[in-house]
Design a protein around this motif. Structure first.
Motif, short mmCIF file in Angstrom:
data_model
loop_
_atom_site.label_atom_id
_atom_site.label_comp_id
_atom_site.label_asym_id
_atom_site.label_seq_id
_atom_site.Cartn_x
_atom_site.Cartn_y
_atom_site.Cartn_z
N THR A 1 -31.73 -23.44 24.48
CA THR A 1 -31.36 -23.69 24.07
C THR A 1 -31.01 -25.76 23.53
N HIS B 1 -31.44 -27.52 20.24
CA HIS B 1 -29.75 -28.76 20.29
C HIS B 1 -31.12 -29.83 19.66
N SER C 1 -31.34 -31.88 16.19
CA SER C 1 -30.60 -33.85 15.94
C SER C 1 -31.64 -34.29 15.63
N MET D 1 -26.15 -26.72 12.84
CA MET D 1 -26.16 -26.58 14.11
C MET D 1 -25.52 -24.69 14.09
N PHE E 1 -20.46 -28.72 18.99
CA PHE E 1 -21.64 -29.94 19.16
C PHE E 1 -22.16 -30.77 18.59
N HIS F 1 -22.60 -34.46 20.34
CA HIS F 1 -24.18 -34.48 19.79
C HIS F 1 -23.42 -36.17 19.43
N SER G 1 -25.92 -30.55 25.83
CA SER G 1 -26.44 -29.58 25.79
C SER G 1 -26.26 -28.74 26.84
#
Length: 464
Positions: free
Chosen positions: A129, A133, A137, A149, A349, A353, A365
């Motif tokens: 994960t 992530h 991004s 996300m 998230f 970020h 993350s």
């Protein structure tokens, strides 16, 4: 493999919007596969409990702590690798590793063997994960990141639907061991597809940062210092961890609760679990990310309002669900609660970020997942299992509950010829009531989680 990859690239899978759509689809399927392997203990837990004569605490350890121990502790080292090396290779190897461990769970002969294989599943999933992530991004700009996300976070609800319904049916008709073999195989296929079709994106390309800054690695200490100084991050973290402690614990025991309280079999409980948690989670996750991006374009406080109000409002139907005598009403309330409680992921998230540089995101993350999974997924199921055993013992009037109901062969409906005896009913009633009150107690923590999300609102405004 390189030739196959070139063919796939030639047909346009890597071009612009089509590639980003494929990336999100594949990463979501990978997440779904990992979630199936992660929570499948919940689907077949009652069958394993009867077969191996386990306590609720042992079941909670298998479903939570056994997985999260290495998943959480290795998350940051794996994320540091993701911030430095080719992320496609890392995530592909991770998929194959946890899938093999899931298949091996079906061969376990006792509690300790199953515990070791569950530890292996956690080791494999540690590289998934945070890496995903980071990839997302670097493929989507800030204004679309919460939605992206949220789409990625559809993996767990999709996994719950497929794993609970399909796995529950297999467990009901063929046993829990073959069910583990079946749910482990798709991950092996997805690992190969990811390696062949995904690309390593440019770091920071969607943030308009200088290339030198995008490629710069920061020390773990520097990243932790940045996060520790951010009130926004801390409040979002507290809300996420506390909410995870309650939700992971409750969700793991929902199929067992449906079986004990309403007499449903594994296939029926699995279908209800998959539809309520899976479909409800998909709706809530998607809507939460979309709403935060839409309203957050003009007022970024929505990135905290969405998880805050979703969690607070979700507490009410979830608590009411465990006070029902009709499973239809209970399932409807769990479904509604899941929609509301699933809204946190994308906005949270995306906001986090936005606080750090591109090569800090996988580590950031992972830091969230470290606490969320070690405390939430590790502690939540184990705590609710302990609380269930303790409350059942207090409610049991037939003597020593542990001795009579757990260690005598046939606890919880496996008493053979004595299935309809008063003692069997007393054990079953105590077990069901103990779990009911344990789950009600955990619901209260959601109010605490919502409090921290709503406290984050003032700090979102300061950031902008």
């Amino acid at each position: 493999m390189e030739n196959v990859g070139n063919v796939l690239h030639a047909v346009g899978i890597r071009k612009g919007a089509r590639y980003r759509a494929w990336l999100l689809l594949l990463l979501s399927l990978i997440y779904a596969s990992s979630f199936i392997d992660r929570i499948f203990i919940a689907v077949v837990g009652q069958s394993i409990k009867v077969d191996m004569n386990l306590t609720d605490l042992q079941l909670g350890v298998l479903g939570g702590l056994a997985f999260s121990l290495f998943y959480a502790s290795l998350g940051i080292p794996m994320a540091r690798l993701a911030d430095r090396m080719n992320r496609i290779t890392l995530i592909s190897v991770s998929i194959v590793a946890w899938s093999v461990m899931t298949v091996l769970c079906g061969t376990a002969g006792n509690f300790m063997q199953l515990l070791l294989y569950r530890l292996g599943v956690g080791i494999g999933e540690a590289g998934s994960t945070p890496t995903a992530h980071s990839l997302i991004s670097d493929e989507f700009p800030e204004g679309r990141r919460a939605t992206a996300m949220a789409i990625y976070a559809l993996g767990p609800p999709l996994g719950a639907i497929g794993g609970a319904i399909g796995g529950g049916w297999i467990a009901q008709h063929f046993g829990w061991r073959p069910a583990f073999w079946v749910v482990g195989v798709p991950g092996l296929i997805l690992g190969i597809i990811a390696y062949l079709t995904l690309r390593e994106p440019e770091r920071g390309a969607m943030d308009r940062v200088a290339a030198v800054n995008a490629e710069r690695n920061s020390s773990l200490r520097a990243i932790v210092a940045i996060l520790a100084r951010s009130p926004l991050f801390l409040q979002l973290l507290f809300g996420t961890v506390i909410g995870a402690f309650a939700q992971y614990g409750i969700n793991l025991f929902i199929p067992a609760y449906l079986t004990r309280e309403f007499g449903l079999n594994a296939a029926q409980a699995g279908m209800i679990f998959g539809l309520t948690i899976g479909v409800g989670g998909a709706i809530g996750t998607t809507f939460g990310g979309w709403l935060a991006d839409k309203r957050g374009a003009t007022d970024p406080r929505w990135y905290a309002w969405v998880p805050g109000w979703g969690t607070l409002l979700g507490f009410v139907p979830l608590a009411l669900a465990f006070l029902q005598s009709d499973w239809h009403v209970a399932a409807a309330l769990i479904f509604l609660a899941t929609i509301l409680l699933s809204s946190w992921n994308g906005p949270t998230f995306a906001a986090i970020h936005g606080l750090v540089a591109p090569r800090m995101r996988a580590t950031t993350s992972a830091f969230v997942f470290l606490l969320m999974n070690f405390i939430g997924q590790g502690g939540g199921p184990a705590f609710i299992g302990f609380l269930s055993d303790h409350l059942a013992a207090r409610l049991f009037a037939g003597g020593d509950y542990a001795k009579v109901c757990h260690f005598a062969r046939g606890a919880h409906g496996a008493m053979g010829a004595a299935l309809d005896s008063p003692l069997a009913h007393a054990c079953a009633d105590a077990s069901s009531s103990g779990l009911r009150y344990a789950m009600l107690s955990m619901c209260v923590l959601l109010v605490w989680a919502a409090f921290h999300y709503l406290l984050a609102v003032r700090h979102v405004a300061k950031r902008c």
